[in-house]
Design a protein around this motif. Structure first.
Motif, mmCIF file in Angstrom:
data_model
loop_
_atom_site.group_PDB
_atom_site.id
_atom_site.type_symbol
_atom_site.label_atom_id
_atom_site.label_comp_id
_atom_site.label_asym_id
_atom_site.label_seq_id
_atom_site.Cartn_x
_atom_site.Cartn_y
_atom_site.Cartn_z
ATOM 1 N N ILE A 142 0.838 -1.197 0.000
ATOM 2 C CA ILE A 142 0.000 0.000 0.000
ATOM 3 C C ILE A 142 0.875 1.251 0.000
ATOM 4 O O ILE A 142 1.780 1.398 0.812
ATOM 5 C CB ILE A 142 -0.926 0.022 1.242
ATOM 6 N N HIS A 143 0.614 2.138 -0.953
ATOM 7 C CA HIS A 143 1.270 3.441 -0.991
ATOM 8 C C HIS A 143 0.168 4.497 -0.866
ATOM 9 O O HIS A 143 -1.009 4.155 -0.738
ATOM 10 C CB HIS A 143 2.029 3.623 -2.307
ATOM 11 N N ASP A 144 0.555 5.751 -0.927
ATOM 12 C CA ASP A 144 -0.450 6.809 -0.848
ATOM 13 C C ASP A 144 0.026 8.014 -1.642
ATOM 14 O O ASP A 144 1.097 8.550 -1.379
ATOM 15 C CB ASP A 144 -0.687 7.179 0.617
ATOM 16 N N GLU A 180 2.222 6.817 2.822
ATOM 17 C CA GLU A 180 1.919 5.601 3.574
ATOM 18 C C GLU A 180 3.235 4.863 3.713
ATOM 19 O O GLU A 180 3.887 4.588 2.702
ATOM 20 C CB GLU A 180 0.907 4.759 2.797
ATOM 21 N N TYR A 181 3.628 4.537 4.942
ATOM 22 C CA TYR A 181 4.915 3.881 5.134
ATOM 23 C C TYR A 181 4.943 2.569 4.349
ATOM 24 O O TYR A 181 4.130 1.676 4.586
ATOM 25 C CB TYR A 181 5.180 3.625 6.616
ATOM 26 N N CYS A 182 5.890 2.467 3.395
ATOM 27 C CA CYS A 182 5.858 1.331 2.474
ATOM 28 C C CYS A 182 7.201 0.615 2.405
ATOM 29 O O CYS A 182 7.481 -0.083 1.442
ATOM 30 C CB CYS A 182 5.425 1.815 1.087
ATOM 31 N N GLY A 183 8.055 0.809 3.413
ATOM 32 C CA GLY A 183 9.318 0.079 3.428
ATOM 33 C C GLY A 183 10.515 1.005 3.490
ATOM 34 O O GLY A 183 10.378 2.214 3.680
ATOM 35 N N ILE A 188 11.974 8.477 0.378
ATOM 36 C CA ILE A 188 12.404 9.121 -0.871
ATOM 37 C C ILE A 188 11.457 8.799 -2.018
ATOM 38 O O ILE A 188 11.730 9.114 -3.172
ATOM 39 C CB ILE A 188 13.851 8.724 -1.262
ATOM 40 N N MET A 189 10.324 8.170 -1.707
ATOM 41 C CA MET A 189 9.360 7.859 -2.763
ATOM 42 C C MET A 189 8.499 9.089 -3.008
ATOM 43 O O MET A 189 7.456 9.265 -2.396
ATOM 44 C CB MET A 189 8.489 6.677 -2.346
ATOM 45 N N GLY A 190 8.979 9.951 -3.851
ATOM 46 C CA GLY A 190 8.236 11.178 -4.126
ATOM 47 C C GLY A 190 8.629 11.708 -5.474
ATOM 48 O O GLY A 190 9.205 10.991 -6.288
HETATM 49 CU CU1 CUA Z 1 5.288 4.263 -1.159
HETATM 50 CU CU2 CUA Z 1 5.502 5.070 1.091
#
Ligand code: CUA
Length: 316
Positions: A142-144, A180-183, A188-190
């Motif tokens: 799950i991401h957001d 959403e915390y995804c690992g 840096i997921m942006g």
């Molecule tokens: Cu994808 Cu946090």
């Protein structure tokens, strides 16, 4: 220079509406909190030990006051609820004329596919002044998807399409975050959302290496993975024709009906036994593991493009 804004830029039509609600909630909280703080200080001084204040505690029963503090907060709370719910409904219903862009999240990047064929990573280019609808799914966890300047965010889930829409009102570059915390590399997921004028956007779409449109890429996959062998017009196997399918109501073998939307097409490819079309044997194999989520989105675009045509297999 002092540059520490309390709120991010207001760069979409939703931004001012969401901010107004936020400020109203803040004002309302202050309206109750300030008198309470003031009275705490006032009473602790007035009734401090040894003060000559009157402590006789006479009985008082003001019915009007008691009714007022029940009814007024009720009206305020219901008012805020209605206001927020209307805003929420608006945020959850993309306008019919919105420009659709597909987004696939994976650890740890955002992949964006435009219908015309351009794909980008950790960037999203959009034209100003036009409603944009994102159809989003995740390849893993799950991401957001969140753009604070637009005041929008929505969870991005594996095996499900979620949508989000906004209408940019300012050109420029705005931050895009995964919320959403995804690992490990969640932080840096942006990336950036780049809002351009309509003409710049047209130019941008036609720049660089030109891929086939999403629908054309989908059509290629349709042949490559043998879908046309069963679903094509001259197929020997008895499988439902997909021409004109998108947006229709499909009868299922259990007697129920399902709307043939993106989710239905996605599930028919990944989980073919979940919903069996009435009158057809359950013989379709699952393509999970063979087709990635971005490829499934291309197939969805291809099947959408067949919505108004009677002939399958022609150039979309
Ligand atoms: Cu994808 Cu946090």
């Amino acid at each position: 220079m002092w540059n520490f804004p309390l709120l991010p830029d207001q760069a979409s039509t939703h931004a001012t509406q969401v901010d107004r609600l936020g400020i109203a909630l803040l004002g309302l909280s202050l309206m109750f909190a300030i008198p309470v703080c003031f009275l705490i200080v006032f009473f602790s001084i007035k009734y401090r030990r040894g003060s000559p204040a009157d402590r006789s505690n006479p009985p008082n029963n003001i019915l009007v006051l008691e009714w007022a503090w029940m009814i007024l907060p009720l009206i305020l709370a219901l008012g805020i609820f209605t206001w927020a719910a209307l805003l929420f409904f608006d945020l959850s219903r993309p306008p019919a004329n919105a420009l659709n862009i597909d987004v696939v999240a994976k650890q740890w990047m955002w992949k964006v596919q435009h219908a015309e064929g351009r794909a980008e990573i950790n960037e999203l280019h959009v034209p100003i002044g036009r409603p944009i609808k994102l159809t989003m799914t995740s390849q893993d966890v799950i991401h957001d998807f969140s753009v604070p300047a637009f005041r929008v965010k929505h969870d991005v889930l594996p095996n499900r399409y979620t949508t989000l829409w906004f209408q940019p009102t300012k050109t420029g570059t705005f931050h895009l975050f995964c919320m959403e915390y995804c690992g490990t590399d969640h932080s840096i997921m942006g990336g950036d959302v780049v809002v351009m004028s309509a003409t710049d956007f047209e130019q941008w779409l036609n720049m660089g290496t030109l891929n086939a449109s999403e629908a054309a890429a989908g059509q290629r996959l349709f042949r490559q993975y043998g879908c046309s062998g069963c679903h094509g017009p001259s197929a020997a196997v008895h499988a439902p024709s997909l021409a004109g399918l998108y947006g229709k109501s499909v009868p299922l073998s259990d007697g129920s009906f399902v709307l043939a939307d993106a989710q239905y097409i996605h599930d028919s490819i990944y989980l073919p036994n979940k919903q069996i079309a009435a009158g057809y044997p359950a013989i379709m194999p699952s393509f999970k593991g063979q087709l990635s989520e971005d490829q499934v989105l291309q197939l969805v675009e291809y099947i959408k493009s067949l919505a108004n045509s009677d002939t399958m297999g022609q150039q979309p």
